[in-house]
Write an enzyme that holds these catalytic residues in place. Structure first.
Site, PDB file in Angstrom:
ATOM      1  N   ASP A  85     -12.436  -1.510   1.787  1.00  0.00           N
ATOM      2  CA  ASP A  85     -12.264  -2.803   2.080  1.00  0.00           C
ATOM      3  C   ASP A  85     -13.231  -3.772   3.002  1.00  0.00           C
ATOM      4  OD1 ASP A  85      -9.987  -2.600   0.050  1.00  0.00           O
ATOM      5  OD2 ASP A  85      -8.785  -1.993   1.601  1.00  0.00           O
ATOM      6  N   GLY A 127     -16.048  -5.014   2.708  1.00  0.00           N
ATOM      7  CA  GLY A 127     -17.055  -5.993   1.839  1.00  0.00           C
ATOM      8  C   GLY A 127     -18.256  -5.185   1.572  1.00  0.00           C
ATOM      9  N   LYS A 128     -18.090  -3.808   1.148  1.00  0.00           N
ATOM     10  CA  LYS A 128     -19.281  -3.219   0.459  1.00  0.00           C
ATOM     11  C   LYS A 128     -19.922  -3.814  -0.499  1.00  0.00           C
ATOM     12  CE  LYS A 128     -16.611   0.388   0.064  1.00  0.00           C
ATOM     13  NZ  LYS A 128     -15.404   0.375   0.577  1.00  0.00           N
ATOM     14  N   GLY A 156     -11.481  -1.270  -5.764  1.00  0.00           N
ATOM     15  CA  GLY A 156     -11.503  -2.497  -6.475  1.00  0.00           C
ATOM     16  C   GLY A 156     -12.349  -3.600  -5.905  1.00  0.00           C
ATOM     17  N   HIS A 157     -13.181  -4.146  -6.613  1.00  0.00           N
ATOM     18  CA  HIS A 157     -14.016  -5.425  -5.726  1.00  0.00           C
ATOM     19  C   HIS A 157     -14.348  -6.598  -6.821  1.00  0.00           C
ATOM     20  CE1 HIS A 157     -17.980  -3.699  -6.441  1.00  0.00           C
ATOM     21  NE2 HIS A 157     -18.280  -4.749  -6.371  1.00  0.00           N
ATOM     22  N   GLN A 206     -14.065   3.592  -1.414  1.00  0.00           N
ATOM     23  CA  GLN A 206     -13.126   4.066  -0.170  1.00  0.00           C
ATOM     24  C   GLN A 206     -14.117   3.968   1.049  1.00  0.00           C
ATOM     25  OE1 GLN A 206     -12.533   6.171  -3.378  1.00  0.00           O
ATOM     26  NE2 GLN A 206     -11.476   4.462  -3.727  1.00  0.00           N
ATOM     27  N   ASP A 216     -17.278 -14.419  11.027  1.00  0.00           N
ATOM     28  CA  ASP A 216     -16.599 -16.029  10.943  1.00  0.00           C
ATOM     29  C   ASP A 216     -15.324 -15.877  11.192  1.00  0.00           C
ATOM     30  OD1 ASP A 216     -16.895 -14.717   8.439  1.00  0.00           O
ATOM     31  OD2 ASP A 216     -15.876 -16.471   7.596  1.00  0.00           O
ATOM     32  N   GLY A 246     -21.841 -10.709   8.063  1.00  0.00           N
ATOM     33  CA  GLY A 246     -21.268 -11.694   6.967  1.00  0.00           C
ATOM     34  C   GLY A 246     -20.762 -12.891   7.787  1.00  0.00           C
TER      35      GLY A 246
HETATM   36  P1  IMP Z   1      -5.208   7.316  -3.175  1.00  0.00           P
HETATM   37  O1  IMP Z   1      -6.809   7.201  -3.261  1.00  0.00           O
HETATM   38  O2  IMP Z   1      -4.668   6.352  -4.487  1.00  0.00           O
HETATM   39  O3  IMP Z   1      -4.900   8.524  -3.510  1.00  0.00           O
HETATM   40  O4  IMP Z   1      -4.555   6.809  -1.764  1.00  0.00           O
HETATM   41  C1  IMP Z   1      -4.922   7.652  -0.706  1.00  0.00           C
HETATM   42  C2  IMP Z   1      -4.930   6.399   0.446  1.00  0.00           C
HETATM   43  O5  IMP Z   1      -6.411   5.850   0.349  1.00  0.00           O
HETATM   44  C3  IMP Z   1      -3.953   5.343   0.293  1.00  0.00           C
HETATM   45  O6  IMP Z   1      -4.028   4.938   1.879  1.00  0.00           O
HETATM   46  C4  IMP Z   1      -4.624   4.189  -0.062  1.00  0.00           C
HETATM   47  O7  IMP Z   1      -4.335   2.764   0.155  1.00  0.00           O
HETATM   48  C5  IMP Z   1      -6.198   4.478   0.132  1.00  0.00           C
HETATM   49  N1  IMP Z   1      -7.242   3.694  -0.555  1.00  0.00           N
HETATM   50  C6  IMP Z   1      -7.621   4.435  -1.711  1.00  0.00           C
HETATM   51  N2  IMP Z   1      -8.639   3.772  -2.206  1.00  0.00           N
HETATM   52  C7  IMP Z   1      -8.849   2.685  -1.576  1.00  0.00           C
HETATM   53  C8  IMP Z   1      -9.840   1.511  -1.296  1.00  0.00           C
HETATM   54  O8  IMP Z   1     -10.343   1.441  -2.227  1.00  0.00           O
HETATM   55  N3  IMP Z   1      -9.715   0.783  -0.440  1.00  0.00           N
HETATM   56  C9  IMP Z   1      -8.798   0.910   0.544  1.00  0.00           C
HETATM   57  N4  IMP Z   1      -7.872   1.811   0.498  1.00  0.00           N
HETATM   58  C10 IMP Z   1      -7.928   2.877  -0.399  1.00  0.00           C
END
Ligand code: IMP
Length: 422
Positions: free
Chosen positions: A14, A16-17, A41-42, A222, A331, A411
């Site tokens: 998260d 901001g990639k 997710g973005h 991630q 900001d 940013g």
């Molecule tokens: P999993 O990937 O669902 O197995 O979750 C493992 C850990 O990675 C958890 O703490 C999730 O909240 C975190 N996590 C997985 N994908 C993301 C992402 O895209 N952004 C932020 N945290 C993530």
């Protein structure tokens, strides 16, 4: 010469990639995902509509850009087709979407296992997204995973029924409802047929693209702190979202990669459980969350917030061989009046300014050493570094001084256009 730019998260996701990817997308021929699945997710704005991507690389929205789901990704077909439906409604050309034959498939039993395995961890839950990501990678490592290509094999149904039968034994043991094999087989035979037009040997396709001097962006998912090998194990995801995962998840060689963009925020955030040395469990953390709109794009969970950790950041830059640093949300930091940067950890009578394994398992005993700076500035939407007030420049310079590389992207607001490129 072809160009391969990789965009990687340096903290816990998260960062901001998407903003950096969007900047690079303009001249990309191919945008590529290599690891993870719909745990990422973005959100991207397209034709006045907010489109949330979990699986398909957002480059699909750019005319003339191919979007590739690489072999290291785990695919939940239900989610894939939900995204495809949205893109069809927006009349986006999907003939440019390519899915690797070798990507692994998430089945309903993986999602149930994700919940079950979390429960079995009792007080040590990871806080996964419950999307079946970990169990799918477990089956991959256990050599019982089903890849995209396996769905077109004559024994697909047999192998799937065997897996369901064995998973049901586990579910029964723990008092979970058993799954109906007929329903799953029927659904996945349908997905298999629907997926067919997109499936290809993406490894050979990428090699050919390199030979034809194409520009490729790898949209990382991630982040380094969540890397299974180099992150805060066991509070990690089940793949390698660091630079190595880009190669194993795509078939690109290390010499093919030309630029590595590392992205972080001017503060830090995390979803899920796990160490977070600079976390602010107080009104500062709450303020950062509200000002930075720190709620998960995938699970909507409020993110844990705290100060930027330069020790962890330096480690992440090193591991990934980052060539260009991007700092988002400057900001937001400017709205706090004062901000802290963690420049070291104190553990007993020892001080660590570089990451060390000595700290593993002792996170609650670490005392962050902070440098405090004045951060009272309004830089909303600025696009020129020279227009930044001195305190904003000092914040960036403090980061550069500790990390040893230049910050190229800054940013300055929520929109993709709110960015300073130096
Ligand atoms: P999993 O990937 O669902 O197995 O979750 C493992 C850990 O990675 C958890 O703490 C999730 O909240 C975190 N996590 C997985 N994908 C993301 C992402 O895209 N952004 C932020 N945290 C993530």
């Amino acid at each position: 010469m072809s160009k391969v730019s990789v965009v990687l998260g340096l903290n816990y996701g998260d960062e901001g990639k998407g903003k950096v990817s969007a900047y690079l997308a303009g001249d990309a021929d191919i945008s590529l995902r290599c690891t993870g699945g719909n745990n990422a997710g973005h959100t991207v704005e397209f034709d006045g509509e907010k489109v949330v991507f979990h699986l398909i690389p957002s480059g699909i929205l750019n005319k003339g850009c191919d979007a590739v789901i690489g072999n290291g990704v785990v695919i939940d077909p239900k989610v894939l087709f939900e995204e495809i439906d949205v893109l069809n409604r927006l009349k986006v050309d999907l003939t440019h979407l390519h899915i690797s034959t070798r990507a692994h498939i998430i089945f309903p039993y993986h999602i149930i296992e994700d919940r079950l395995f979390e429960e079995l961890k009792e007080d040590d839950k990871v806080g996964t997204t419950i999307r079946g990501i970990g169990p799918c990678y477990m089956d991959k490592a256990n050599r019982i995973g089903i890849r995209v290509i396996d769905m077109y094999s004559t024994n697909f149904e047999k192998v799937l029924r065997r897996n369901i039968k064995n998973k049901n034994k586990i579910f029964k043991l723990f008092g979970y409802d058993e799954l109906d094999a007929d329903t799953i087989v029927k659904d996945y035979l349908k997905y298999r047929d629907l997926m067919k037009p997109y499936v290809m040997d993406t490894v050979s396709y990428l090699h050919e693209a390199l030979d034809n001097n194409k520009n490729i962006i790898c949209e990382g998912a991630q982040a380094t702190g969540l890397d299974m090998d180099l992150g805060d194990y066991p509070m990690v995801t089940s793949s390698n979202p660091t630079i190595g995962g880009i190669q194993t998840g795509s078939g690109l060689g290390c010499k093919d990669i030309t630029d590595i963009y590392g992205v972080c925020k001017a503060y830090a955030s995390r979803v899920g459980e796990g160490p977070f040395v600079t976390e602010q469990l107080n009104e500062v953390g709450d303020k950062i969350r509200e000002l930075g709109h720190e709620y998960g794009a995938t699970t909507k969970r409020p993110r844990r917030c705290g100060w930027i950790d330069l020790v962890a950041l330096k480690y992440a830059v090193r591991i990934n061989g980052v060539t260009t640093l991007a700092i988002n949300h400057l900001d937001t930091i400017g709205k706090l009046g004062k901000a802290k940067l963690c420049v070291g950890y104190r553990l007993g009578d020892k001080v660590y300014t570089e990451y060390s394994d000595d700290i593993i398992g002792k996170y609650d005993k670490l005392e962050p050493i902070y440098k405090e700076l004045d951060t009272d500035f309004d830089i909303a939407g600025l696009k020129n570094y020279n227009d930044l007030p001195n305190d904003a420049k000092k914040y960036i310079e403090a980061i550069e001084e500790h990390i040893g590389i230049k910050v190229k992207f800054i940013g300055t607001g929520p929109d993709n256009e709110d960015v300073i490129v130096r």
